[in-house]
Design a protein around this motif. Structure first.
Motif, PDB file in Angstrom:
ATOM      1  N   UNK A  33     -54.649  73.697 -20.467  1.00 15.00           N
ATOM      2  CA  UNK A  33     -54.371  72.371 -21.004  1.00 15.00           C
ATOM      3  C   UNK A  33     -55.720  71.865 -21.458  1.00 15.00           C
TER       4      UNK A  33
ATOM      5  N   UNK B 122     -57.553  68.794 -24.207  1.00 18.31           N
ATOM      6  CA  UNK B 122     -57.356  67.773 -25.236  1.00 18.31           C
ATOM      7  C   UNK B 122     -58.643  67.434 -25.969  1.00 18.31           C
TER       8      UNK B 122
ATOM      9  N   UNK C  19     -61.675  66.204 -22.890  1.00 21.42           N
ATOM     10  CA  UNK C  19     -61.853  66.450 -21.458  1.00 21.42           C
ATOM     11  C   UNK C  19     -61.964  67.942 -21.173  1.00 21.42           C
TER      12      UNK C  19
ATOM     13  N   UNK D 124     -58.112  72.808 -18.417  1.00 25.62           N
ATOM     14  CA  UNK D 124     -57.526  73.196 -17.133  1.00 25.62           C
ATOM     15  C   UNK D 124     -56.789  74.520 -17.336  1.00 25.62           C
TER      16      UNK D 124
ATOM     17  N   UNK E  61     -48.614  79.536 -19.025  1.00 31.34           N
ATOM     18  CA  UNK E  61     -47.588  78.497 -19.049  1.00 31.34           C
ATOM     19  C   UNK E  61     -47.289  77.970 -20.444  1.00 31.34           C
TER      20      UNK E  61
ATOM     21  N   UNK F 287     -54.567  55.887 -25.192  1.00 34.64           N
ATOM     22  CA  UNK F 287     -54.650  57.250 -25.713  1.00 34.64           C
ATOM     23  C   UNK F 287     -56.094  57.744 -25.654  1.00 34.64           C
TER      24      UNK F 287
ATOM     25  N   UNK G 217     -57.513  57.200 -21.578  1.00 34.05           N
ATOM     26  CA  UNK G 217     -57.049  58.246 -20.676  1.00 34.05           C
ATOM     27  C   UNK G 217     -57.865  59.517 -20.874  1.00 34.05           C
ATOM     28  N   UNK G 218     -58.391  59.701 -22.064  1.00 30.56           N
ATOM     29  CA  UNK G 218     -59.186  60.896 -22.336  1.00 30.56           C
ATOM     30  C   UNK G 218     -60.669  60.657 -22.090  1.00 30.56           C
TER      31      UNK G 218
ATOM     32  N   UNK H 168     -37.279  65.364 -23.481  1.00 29.71           N
ATOM     33  CA  UNK H 168     -38.460  65.943 -24.138  1.00 29.71           C
ATOM     34  C   UNK H 168     -39.717  65.144 -23.803  1.00 29.71           C
TER      35      UNK H 168
ATOM     36  N   UNK I  93     -43.186  66.430 -21.602  1.00 32.77           N
ATOM     37  CA  UNK I  93     -44.573  66.384 -22.063  1.00 32.77           C
ATOM     38  C   UNK I  93     -45.394  65.378 -21.260  1.00 32.77           C
TER      39      UNK I  93
ATOM     40  N   UNK J 198     -46.514  67.094 -18.086  1.00 36.82           N
ATOM     41  CA  UNK J 198     -47.656  67.945 -18.415  1.00 36.82           C
ATOM     42  C   UNK J 198     -48.931  67.130 -18.472  1.00 36.82           C
ATOM     43  N   UNK J 199     -48.851  66.011 -19.218  1.00 36.74           N
ATOM     44  CA  UNK J 199     -50.037  65.178 -19.429  1.00 36.74           C
ATOM     45  C   UNK J 199     -50.525  64.587 -18.105  1.00 36.74           C
TER      46      UNK J 199
ATOM     47  N   UNK K  41     -50.124  65.847 -15.133  1.00 33.15           N
ATOM     48  CA  UNK K  41     -50.708  66.904 -14.309  1.00 33.15           C
ATOM     49  C   UNK K  41     -52.153  67.160 -14.730  1.00 33.15           C
ATOM     50  N   UNK K  42     -52.353  67.218 -16.046  1.00 34.45           N
ATOM     51  CA  UNK K  42     -53.691  67.426 -16.591  1.00 34.45           C
ATOM     52  C   UNK K  42     -54.595  66.259 -16.205  1.00 34.45           C
ATOM     53  N   UNK K  43     -54.022  65.051 -16.284  1.00 35.37           N
ATOM     54  CA  UNK K  43     -54.748  63.837 -15.931  1.00 35.37           C
ATOM     55  C   UNK K  43     -55.282  63.915 -14.502  1.00 35.37           C
TER      56      UNK K  43
ATOM     57  N   UNK L 299     -55.756  66.596 -12.720  1.00 38.27           N
ATOM     58  CA  UNK L 299     -56.744  67.665 -12.631  1.00 38.27           C
ATOM     59  C   UNK L 299     -58.112  67.158 -13.073  1.00 38.27           C
ATOM     60  N   UNK L 300     -58.124  66.463 -14.223  1.00 39.23           N
ATOM     61  CA  UNK L 300     -59.393  65.993 -14.776  1.00 39.23           C
ATOM     62  C   UNK L 300     -59.995  64.905 -13.902  1.00 39.23           C
TER      63      UNK L 300
ATOM     64  N   UNK M  18     -62.320  65.768 -11.359  1.00 39.04           N
ATOM     65  CA  UNK M  18     -63.523  66.499 -11.758  1.00 39.04           C
ATOM     66  C   UNK M  18     -64.420  65.797 -12.764  1.00 39.04           C
ATOM     67  N   UNK M  19     -63.942  64.684 -13.325  1.00 37.33           N
ATOM     68  CA  UNK M  19     -64.723  64.041 -14.386  1.00 37.33           C
ATOM     69  C   UNK M  19     -64.791  62.543 -14.133  1.00 37.33           C
TER      70      UNK M  19
END
Lengths: 297, 443
Positions: free
Chosen positions: A40, A42, A45, A48, A53, B99, B102-103, B419, B423, B426-427, B429-431, B433-434, B437-438
């Motif tokens: 993943x 973007x 960042x 991951x 998947x 948007x 979050x990044x 749908x 998504x 997914x986002x 989960x990534x959030x 994770x980051x 670590x960040x």
């Protein structure tokens, strides 16, 4: 020996801008995109790692993936033969030494010098169901034209029509050159044997230009798989996702959603698909492509 | 011999010119003011925005250098600038703040807001809410557009309707529209209202008016199949009982810009648009007899609009944050907002409520007060910020499916919901994770 080494060094040195460019802007992005397809990511960042998947979700969960694949295959399978046959016919027509043939060659060629975006905007007007030139012409003959880009059943044919019109001329020129290279004495031989125009075409022209045809089949198919600009400018994938082509979906994922991992996986799947199709073509080509200088590889 | 000499002299001169060209920007810059680099999205005109001119005139120690970036590629440009590690000090963007926040692309402003006792109640509430993500503020609204209902008084009169009584609710929109729509030889030549025409999403407004929330407060579960949203899509479907989607689309295909715009060309009698549309009417059809009213309500409920704003933020990695913040505060002050709004060809709507209710601003046009009133009743279009574009693609597709009868509103919304949720998961989960670590950049 020393001189040779020196020459080699100089050679590489002169080629180095290209080599560095290729490594940096060609090979590196390709390799990295494979790594990202397993993540993943973007852009803003850290990535991951998520294993396969992205591929699994694309192949088994994402229904847009199959919509996009279907749209793109439809486009490719309908457009490629139309472009090839259409431009071949044009080439045969303008290969005759008739008065004013140069003018016709120019006229047919002109559309291929227009850039994709401008062409798309132009065709949006031509295809306009109310005011467009195409439907007005049909109406003149008492026919009710379709709604083209507004109707999910007609949107793909509309884009194919436009692309055949715009590409036909350019390909015509290539085939024209090939046709004019066919040795004349073969035609004479056919005539002596009492063969007509069909025999001339079938047994002389076609075999001689088959390598060119084959090359353009591959080009056209790869080009069709990459269809993007038309849908991006004209329809944004609509109506009802009927023009959601593969690369448009990829673009949406990468640059609207910033989902680079998913987009990279999409790119690799397209690469595999294009590879398989090209491989099949090479296999099949042995049966119909003729190389006058011996068997081509 | 002479020739070689001439070539040498020419080469020398060319080198001299090139050197001068290279050094010129450096020479030009060498004023002793501190510089703030400001990127804004511009149309064709790349002039310096009024707020920058005003700021530079008022300042002695700071100078804002503004750079227009084209709309087409603006997100990618800012993205790459941030990645390069040398972004501008202030950016002006319009896509949802979360948007970007979050990044971790933006600098959180809360320390500066608290330190300076910066009054945030000056902003319209819905615009201000959009500026934060997970309890931290990342941007200031800069300017906006306020939406309201435009109605053609002449056409209303012609259809036997009272030109001083525009439709007040969505039921009336249907009734009025029925009476205003005209056909010739079976083809539509005029329509009362078209739910698809314009930048505002009609079903979204209807759902908002019924209090639809679309997402749970934690921001993890999407709710599209609620009665409020379903009934909004159903309204749109009922509206199309009298027309087919295809014929309306074909009719709309004849619309363009300027005097070809549907409402300006009097092909559409009721139209929702923002306040700058007043300027367009004045330019392309000055004698058009029209009025402006509040956006129709759902039954007896409140009239709600949706709005988003252009905003200012400091990107991650920006060098001159303190001066950037000074400039941002200047842009949203009452005076600058007034000057900026009123000096454009097309009026920008102030984000500052005091500016929007200032008599000078209201005096610009007899309908401006309606836009100001409507602005107090708006909801944000940034509904599922983490997957903003996916949400809108799916919502539009659900509308299309329901309208064309491919699916019922419930089915279409259900599919969209699944749908978007997939998504969003997914986002998220990534959030997570980051996040572990960040770090988010503080002011």
């Amino acid at each position: 020996m020393r001189a040779l080494n020196k020459n080699t060094v100089w050679g590489y040195l002169f080629a180095s801008p290209w080599i560095v460019g290729f490594l940096l802007f060609g090979l590196y992005p390709i390799l990295v995109s494979f790594w990202y397809s397993l993540c993943q990511y973007d852009v803003l960042r850290i990535p991951q790692y998520i294993g396969l998947r992205n591929y699994r979700e694309l192949l088994f969960e994402d229904h847009y993936f199959y919509t996009a694949v279907w749209n793109t295959l439809f486009y490719t399978l309908v457009r490629t033969p139309l472009v090839i046959v259409g431009s071949l016919l044009l080439a045969m027509l303008v290969s005759k030494a008739v008065r004013g043939v140069r003018l016709f060659r120019t006229i047919y060629f002109i559309p291929s010098i227009i850039s994709g975006v401008i062409l798309s905007v132009l065709w949006m007007w031509l295809l306009n169901p109310e005011y467009g030139l195409i439907n007005s012409t049909l109406q003149f003959f008492g026919l009710q034209g379709p709604l083209w880009l507004i109707d999910p059943r007609w949107s793909k044919p509309a884009i194919i029509l436009m692309s055949v019109w715009s590409l036909g001329g350019g390909r015509m020129l290539v085939f024209l050159a090939a046709i004019q290279n066919v040795p004349k004495h073969f035609y004479e031989a056919v005539e002596m044997d009492g063969g007509g125009w069909w025999a001339r075409f079938r047994h002389v022209t076609l075999p001689f230009i088959s390598p060119v045809l084959f090359l353009w089949f591959i080009f056209e198919i790869i080009g069709s798989l990459q269809v993007f600009v038309e849908a991006y400018v004209m329809t944004k994938g609509g109506p009802l996702n009927s023009t959601l082509f593969y690369n448009l979906y990829l673009y949406n994922k990468a640059f609207d959603d910033f989902d680079m991992g998913y987009a990279s996986a999409l790119a690799w799947l397209l690469f595999i698909l294009a590879g398989i199709i090209t491989l099949i073509q090479f296999r099949v080509s042995r049966k119909w492509v003729y190389y006058s200088g011996g068997v081509g590889k | 011999m002479m020739r070689i000499r001439a070539i040498k002299i020419a080469a020398f001169l060319i080198a001299l010119v090139l050197l001068a060209l290279l050094l010129w920007p450096a020479l030009e810059k060498s004023s002793n003011r501190r510089e703030v680099r400001y990127w804004f999205v511009a149309g064709v005109k790349d002039n310096i925005p009024p707020c920058v001119q005003l700021f530079n005139a008022a300042q002695e120690s700071i100078r804002v250098v503004s750079t227009p970036i084209p709309w087409n590629e603006h997100e990618k440009k800012v993205l790459t600038a941030i990645l390069s590690g040398d972004p501008p000090d202030v950016v002006n963007l319009v896509t949802p703040v979360p948007k970007w926040a979050a990044r971790k692309a933006l600098v959180a402003l809360d320390p500066a807001i608290t330190r300076d006792h910066f009054d945030t109640t000056r902003f319209f509430p819905s615009l201000w809410q959009e500026m934060s993500y997970r309890g931290r503020t990342y941007a200031l609204p800069a300017y906006t557009g306020s939406y309201a209902l435009f109605y053609n008084r002449r056409l209303l009169r012609e259809a036997g309707l009272d030109p001083d009584r525009p439709p007040a609710n969505w039921q009336e929109i249907q009734d009025y529209s029925r009476r205003l729509t005209r056909r010739e030889n079976g083809r539509i030549v005029r329509m009362g209202f078209i739910p698809q025409y314009g930048t505002i999403e009609t079903p979204l407004i209807i759902a908002f008016e019924q209090g639809a929330r679309f997402i749970d407060p934690a921001g993890t579960r999407v709710h599209l199949t609620t009665p409020e949203v379903v009934s909004a899509l159903q309204w749109e479907r009922d509206f199309f009982d009298l027309y087919t989607v295809e014929e309306v689309s074909a009719f709309m295909g004849g619309f363009g810009y300027g005097n070809q715009q549907g409402f300006i060309a009097e092909k559409v009698a009721l139209f929702i648009n923002d306040n700058s549309f007043i300027d367009q009417i004045a330019r392309y059809h000055p004698e058009l007899d029209y009025g402006v009213a509040m956006i129709p309500a759902w039954g007896e409920g409140p009239s709600v609009s949706s709005a988003g704003s252009w905003w200012l933020a400091i990107p991650r990695g920006a060098k001159n944050r303190e001066d950037a913040w000074t400039f941002m505060k200047f842009v949203v002050s009452r005076e600058t907002q007034l000057a900026e709004s009123m000096s454009r060809d097309e009026t920008l709507f102030p984000v500052n409520r005091f500016a929007a209710n200032d008599s000078a601003f209201l005096g610009m046009h007899r309908y401006m007060a309606i836009f100001s009133r409507q602005m107090e009743q708006t909801r944000s279009k940034s509904i599922v910020p983490l997957v903003h574009d996916i949400f809108w693609r799916e919502f539009s597709l659900a509308r299309e499916r329901s309208l064309r009868g491919v699916m019922s509103p419930e089915q279409a919304l259900g599919q969209a919901e699944r749908t978007i949720q997939a998504f969003l998961d997914r986002a998220l989960e990534y959030d997570r994770y980051v996040d572990a670590r960040m770090e988010t950049t503080g002011f």
